[in-house]
Write an enzyme that holds these catalytic residues in place. Structure first.
Site, PDB file in Angstrom:
ATOM      1  N   ASP A   6      77.081  14.697 -66.788  1.00  0.00           N
ATOM      2  CA  ASP A   6      76.115  13.709 -67.279  1.00  0.00           C
ATOM      3  C   ASP A   6      76.789  12.369 -67.557  1.00  0.00           C
ATOM      4  O   ASP A   6      76.230  11.300 -67.284  1.00  0.00           O
ATOM      5  CB  ASP A   6      75.400  14.228 -68.529  1.00  0.00           C
ATOM      6  CG  ASP A   6      76.358  14.745 -69.596  1.00  0.00           C
ATOM      7  OD1 ASP A   6      77.537  15.019 -69.275  1.00  0.00           O
ATOM      8  OD2 ASP A   6      75.926  14.906 -70.756  1.00  0.00           O
ATOM      9  N   GLU A  59      81.161   9.609 -76.839  1.00  0.00           N
ATOM     10  CA  GLU A  59      80.519   8.749 -75.844  1.00  0.00           C
ATOM     11  C   GLU A  59      81.185   7.387 -75.697  1.00  0.00           C
ATOM     12  O   GLU A  59      80.988   6.711 -74.681  1.00  0.00           O
ATOM     13  CB  GLU A  59      79.038   8.583 -76.192  1.00  0.00           C
ATOM     14  CG  GLU A  59      78.252   9.876 -76.053  1.00  0.00           C
ATOM     15  CD  GLU A  59      76.826   9.758 -76.552  1.00  0.00           C
ATOM     16  OE1 GLU A  59      75.934  10.364 -75.934  1.00  0.00           O
ATOM     17  OE2 GLU A  59      76.615   9.071 -77.586  1.00  0.00           O
ATOM     18  N   TYR A 114      88.063  25.458 -51.899  1.00  0.00           N
ATOM     19  CA  TYR A 114      88.294  24.027 -52.084  1.00  0.00           C
ATOM     20  C   TYR A 114      89.756  23.708 -51.779  1.00  0.00           C
ATOM     21  O   TYR A 114      90.655  24.431 -52.209  1.00  0.00           O
ATOM     22  CB  TYR A 114      88.042  23.590 -53.535  1.00  0.00           C
ATOM     23  CG  TYR A 114      86.619  23.631 -54.027  1.00  0.00           C
ATOM     24  CD1 TYR A 114      85.562  24.002 -53.207  1.00  0.00           C
ATOM     25  CD2 TYR A 114      86.339  23.292 -55.348  1.00  0.00           C
ATOM     26  CE1 TYR A 114      84.259  24.031 -53.692  1.00  0.00           C
ATOM     27  CE2 TYR A 114      85.042  23.320 -55.837  1.00  0.00           C
ATOM     28  CZ  TYR A 114      84.010  23.699 -55.007  1.00  0.00           C
ATOM     29  OH  TYR A 114      82.723  23.735 -55.484  1.00  0.00           O
ATOM     30  N   HIS A 172      74.995  20.539 -69.453  1.00  0.00           N
ATOM     31  CA  HIS A 172      76.077  19.743 -68.883  1.00  0.00           C
ATOM     32  C   HIS A 172      77.324  20.043 -69.703  1.00  0.00           C
ATOM     33  O   HIS A 172      77.724  19.278 -70.579  1.00  0.00           O
ATOM     34  CB  HIS A 172      75.738  18.254 -68.910  1.00  0.00           C
ATOM     35  CG  HIS A 172      74.975  17.804 -67.711  1.00  0.00           C
ATOM     36  ND1 HIS A 172      75.513  17.835 -66.437  1.00  0.00           N
ATOM     37  CD2 HIS A 172      73.705  17.342 -67.575  1.00  0.00           C
ATOM     38  CE1 HIS A 172      74.619  17.391 -65.570  1.00  0.00           C
ATOM     39  NE2 HIS A 172      73.509  17.096 -66.221  1.00  0.00           N
TER      40      HIS A 172
END
Length: 437
Positions: free
Chosen positions: A140, A416, A340, A135
């Site tokens: 994630d 995090e 895209y 990832h």
């Protein structure tokens, strides 16, 4: 009497507005507390997905884990959308708008080199090659943040109106060669229907942006992407006798230089940025043979629809005319494999929801940003319904920006603690939009 009635009406309206503001403030305070309480679980989810990444269109175990959790929350869950996607609906039981929240779930063919205790050791086969899987772009964290928001919104269901649709999307990084996938397929399969989505919100973690901040921009925030291929065909000959050839290598060199003049000389750069890159050159197999053909493969990035159209025309024009001037021919395939649109933040929606960003992140932490030439297939959702795509900080404030590990690299990692703001943003954007509609 009329004046008294008008004054009474104004008083009632002001009282209702004050009540709404108070309710909103109370809701955000509750969300902040709940996000703090579940932060350890959000981190645990993130580490699980980080340690067990799966490539695009192969997110089978990832999808099972997500679906199991959403089912445990009591949501109406669908699986197998766009092959491995998961969609869940939270119905408040009261009339109101349908708000969609999206997270992408796929990893990348990158061998991790972070040294983290939960570092990925996963191996897979990608386009016929053995690769590590990682990832390396933060998907994630996107999964974990949306799972956290789903938990809070479910627990505060009685304060919601309308419905929330949680979209866990596969293959944002692009389906394997020969396959289709991602947001475009989800849209074609009706993910924005039944119930019909009114608005969609999405977040992307940023390893170079300070934790605790959210970056936003009206209109184009990420570029359209259009891969292309140019095959230049000539006449093969011995390398010692080039006059017998129509040399596609020399022709390719001229085409490459010509392509660079599209942006530098034909695009009004003060209005919008654009990129024309050649990323691959394939041709020839010996030093003494001029080959019969050469292949160029590259990418176009644009932030303006008119400029995008002009660049497409110019690539064809430059390649074919330059090749012809060298007695060769050029076959242009554009777009190649996939394409895209521009990731476009609806201006009215952006202005409406900006106070939510400020109130959630805090004064000075909601930051207007410039567009980037990276691309996101979240844009396919925004083509159908108004949407906002935002960047959430994932860099420790004590790390200089120029030392932060880049996305799509083996060293990519994030702080995090940045995920808590993401959980709050997804939750508060949903509630505030419902309150206003």
């Amino acid at each position: 009497m009329k004046k008294l009635l008008l004054a009474a009406s104004i008083a009632v309206a002001c009282s209702s507005l004050q009540t709404a503001v108070a309710n909103t403030g109370s809701f955000k305070a509750d969300v902040a507390d709940m996000a703090s309480q579940i932060e350890p679980q959000v981190i645990k989810w993130r580490r699980h997905f980080h340690q067990h990444p799966e490539l695009s269109n192969r997110e089978f175990e990832t999808a099972k884990t997500i679906a199991k959790y959403l089912t445990e929350l009591g949501l109406d869950v669908q699986t197998g959308i766009a092959k491995t996607g998961v969609v869940a609906v939270l119905d408040s039981g009261k009339p109101g708008p349908v708000v969609a929240l999206r997270a992408d779930i796929d990893g990348l063919p990158v061998t991790e080199a972070t040294g983290l205790p939960f570092e990925s050791k996963v191996k897979a086969v990608h386009e016929g090659k053995d690769v590590g899987v990682m990832h390396a772009c933060g998907h994630d964290t996107h999964i974990a943040m949306l799972m956290g928001a789903a938990k809070i919104l479910t627990e505060k269901k009685d304060q919601l109106t309308g419905k929330v649709k949680f979209i866990f999307q596969p293959a944002e990084e692009g389906a394997p060669r020969g396959e289709v996938g991602g947001a475009e397929v989800m849209v074609k399969e009706g993910v924005l229907k039944n119930p019909d989505v009114d608005v969609i919100f999405g977040l992307h973690i940023s390893s170079g942006q300070d934790v605790g901040t959210v970056e936003y921009k009206e209109e184009g925030i990420m570029a359209a992407v259009d891969p292309y291929r140019i095959v230049i065909k000539g006449q093969q000959s011995h390398g010692a006798y080039p006059w017998l050839s129509a040399d596609p290598i020399v022709s390719a060199a001229q085409v490459i230089m010509g392509l660079q003049t599209i942006v530098s000389r034909e695009v009004k750069l003060i209005d919008s940025a654009a990129v024309v890159t050649v990323g691959m050159i394939n041709g020839g197999n010996r030093s003494n043979i001029i080959p019969s053909e050469v292949e160029l493969v590259g990418t176009i990035r644009s932030l303006n629809p008119d400029i995008r159209e002009h660049i497409h025309e110019a690539v064809h024009r430059k390649a074919t005319n330059i090749a012809a001037s060298m007695n060769t021919t050029a076959e242009v395939t554009l777009p190649l494999d996939y394409s895209y649109p521009i990731t476009y933040n609806d201006p009215k929606l952006m202005q409406t929801m900006l106070p939510t960003l400020v109130a959630t992140a805090g004064e000075g932490n909601a930051v207007a940003t410039k567009a980037v030439t990276g691309a996101e297939d979240f844009s396919f959702f925004q083509e159908k319904v108004p949407g906002l795509y935002l960047f959430v900080g994932g860099k420790s404030r004590d790390i200089p920006e120029d030392e932060a590990p880049g996305h799509h690299t083996p060293e990519f990692k994030i702080d995090e603690s940045g995920m808590k703001l993401g959980v709050e943003l997804l939750t508060n954007l949903t509630f505030d939009y419902m309150q206003m509609n």
